[in-house]
Design an enzyme around this catalytic site. Sequence first.
Site, short mmCIF file in Angstrom:
data_model
loop_
_atom_site.label_atom_id
_atom_site.label_comp_id
_atom_site.label_asym_id
_atom_site.label_seq_id
_atom_site.Cartn_x
_atom_site.Cartn_y
_atom_site.Cartn_z
N ASP A 41 10.82 85.90 27.11
CA ASP A 41 12.09 85.92 26.37
C ASP A 41 11.96 85.32 24.98
O ASP A 41 12.88 85.45 24.17
CB ASP A 41 13.16 85.14 27.15
N ASP A 58 15.23 82.53 29.53
CA ASP A 58 14.61 81.41 30.23
C ASP A 58 13.11 81.56 30.42
O ASP A 58 12.42 80.60 30.68
CB ASP A 58 15.27 81.18 31.60
N ASP A 75 22.12 86.52 30.10
CA ASP A 75 21.49 86.79 31.38
C ASP A 75 22.51 86.63 32.50
O ASP A 75 23.42 85.80 32.41
CB ASP A 75 20.33 85.82 31.62
#
Length: 967
Positions: free
Chosen positions: A701, A697, A392
């Site tokens: 996900d 997070d 990410d």
Amino acid sequence: MAGSPAGMEWVSNIRRVKNADSSMFIGWRNGSAASEINGRMDKIIAHPRKEIRARRSVAVVPHIRRVWHSISVQETLKSLHVSLSEGLSEAEAQERLESFGPNALVPLRRETVGHVLVEAISEPMILLLLTVGVLYAFWGELWETAVVFAIIGILVGVEVYNEWRTEKALESLRELAQPWAAVRRDGQIREVPVIQLVPGDEVLLLAGRRVPADLRLVETVALAVDESILTGESLPVEKDADLVLSETTPLAERRNLAYAGTLVVRGRGVGIVVATGRETEWGRVAHQTAALLPEKTPLQRTMRELARWTVLAALALTALAAGLAYARTLASARDAILSGLALAFFTIPEELPIIITMVLALGGWRLARQRAIVRRLQAVETLGAVSLIAADKTGTLTENRMSVAAVHPSTRERRCLELAVFCSDTLALPAGSAGTGTTAGFSWLGDPTEAALLERARQAGILADDLQRLWLPRREFPFDPERRRMSAVWQHEARILVAVKGAPESVLACCARELADGSAIDAAAEPPPNPKAGALGPASPAELVLTEDRRQYWLQLADRLAESGHRVLAFAERWHQQIPTSAAQAEADLTFVGLVALADPPRREVPAALAECRAAGIRVIMVTGDHAGTARRIAQEVGFAPETPVLTGQDLDRLDDAALQAQLNQPIVLARATPQHKLRLVQSAKRAGERVAVTGDGVNDAPALRAADVGIAMGQRGSDVAREAADLILADDNFATLVHAVREGRLLFANLSKSVRYYLACKLGLLASCLAGVLTGVGIPFHPLQVIVLELFVDLGASVALVAEPPEGDLMRRRPRDPHRPFLHGRVLADLFAAAATLFLAVTLSYWLLPGPASASKTASTSSDLLAASSFVAWFAGHVSLAWAMRTDRINLWRHGWFRNPMLLLWTLLTVGFLGCVATIPCLKGIFLRDALTGQQWGVVLLVALAACSAFRVIRPLWTHREPPLA
């Protein structure tokens, strides 16, 4: 939205909403559940300190079922003797914890040295050694018996120390990885480990958090909980704290309760703990499952299987050696039995599974010191094989330290910030309070982007408490990746305002008007006339019709801001006559207010970490939900090449699997990505044979984290769901920490391979020497006592010295290893057998090349004492030299450094010191050498052993793979 009963007032340090009928606290973090509490709760609440102190010795109070869903919030608070404004005091919480026990499904079992000692002594191999000691007590000399039991004590001590150290490392990992909950104690919000929750604790809930105990809800705002783990119901359950239900209401319909283990999927709320641990609904169902031992890693299973087969082979060969020695009259029955027992103890690889577990556990502990917390040991062994990382952007490649850079138009800044306050799940706390981050003098719980907006609003004099004292939250439609926006409905008297925040293209697509000036939201002012849904109607003086040209102007401005590296949010509003019942209704015919650009600086250490990944043959993919322009700019700033392709989620949807796998052969940047895109990327890469690590997070996900070979959750901003789905948690959310973890994983596997090769080579070499001695008629070349001493030093070398070896210089310039390749593959087996042959030659040649009387004895009867003495000295010198020869696989020992491994140096000095004591102290010399070696023979034996190991090191490149480093 549900408020607390009339007349109840409680004060929040975060948000406080007051009116004549209700007061509401909008809280943070973990969830809820309920239905019972331990028996005698009423008496404890009535006289809490007296009763709890009297029952401190009781681990679990007898259980009495309480029907919490059938009593009101006020009755719940009264029963549990707790105030919403203050929560429990720390002293009261500690007393209840001592009375009711920890909030765990199974009792905590702390491993003590005594427990480990009992387990070690009861192991079959230790019992076998004790049998040897007892037989020595009957058949041997007093000195020999004393030495045997002394060595037994040392071996047991070493094993106890290794086991205890491993258990402490695992315990530390469990403590680091355990979930936390946000609670109110002594009037302050703080985070405590979930295991320390007690009945009466006030718990704050947010989306993405696991409910830590059974809760009676007291405040709810659009709260929905996934209870499928408990009830099997697939749809989230909408919660309402105001409900008082019948006692006979089924568990799945108790909408005023939240249950331990369930998941908050949206909204927020507050609940009071009414049951913990095994007394929760989930605990009564699942405590037996929770008590199961953790699953072994693939490497642990492989080593256990190898040890199982090696045991059979070792027992057969040692029995053969001892039997042949007795049958050929090379040893008496007594000596043959003792030799067979000692050989069995030496050759059976009982330490092998322990070495594996110890290396993995200590590796996990070392990772934790680098702020990478291992939740599953399998991640430690898999990290070294990772070939692709999907990371990410926000918080991992950047600092996650958002700040407002610009507002467009600047005349509408105040209006945008007011909408940002309404459209926020993040809570501001006083400085010094526990939170997920700190910004400009205050702490916050929640999202750093919202925290930056709240800080900018505070600087502009817009305080959340002031707005929320006048306005009441009525409904919330949380952000989701499909809509890419969120909205909140607030009411002041008869006025209803919808505040909307999201991606510019998403928000502008819903807008029909544009705010004309920089007015602020005034509770006393009249709202602009609002046309009926679906009809534009005339714009008010404060609003303009949003033409297509103006829409394109704002979209192009958002693109320019994004291409300069900013994260861009759009804000809009709408006044309603009635509270909307759906997101579609709330977000239709909006009035556009403005754009806010936020900056998040890249982490300074990321470019070096990305360069290290490229050198290690690991490709990195940056995944973000941001605009493609923002993604491209940040990617270049953190070290991606300018020509790196930038794809969007829509581009990904247009690619078939073959085309996507072709894209994954190079680093890419994926913008406007949803969790579904991330999952598809992981699955496609795995089908292509990649070993994938992925960071995440959010709640959505979790599928990608589970699908990855190594799922990595964020420790600071990650949700409980992401953490539970992950194998590894980055405590600092830093990509550089992930690269450190990969390096550590490679080092662990390399050292484990060296240690196991050395350990098995020593076993095989000694067994080959014994069989050769019997077959050639010279007898078993070691006395039983000598074999026992050798086992001690071999175990120390394999389990302590080699596992502490520092990394070789090219460790992160090698290609990722193939995890499907067997642990003992061709080159490793060749190295193992060559090392065993080296020890075999060192032992046999040292005897046959002895000068003087020994040479004459070759054609006569062989001296047993001389054979044992020369073999013992040759083995000691040989196995120490072999450890040094095997400590590096690819680089020269001079380049690697001779003093970088203190444990190997210490072990070498200990071994050489022991051999020196045996050579000089008369009593030890008589026991171990039988005074058989002269000074000249000592020199020959040591020279032969060192020469054999030096030759091994010189010719080793012939069978070891010297793969060139990557560019």
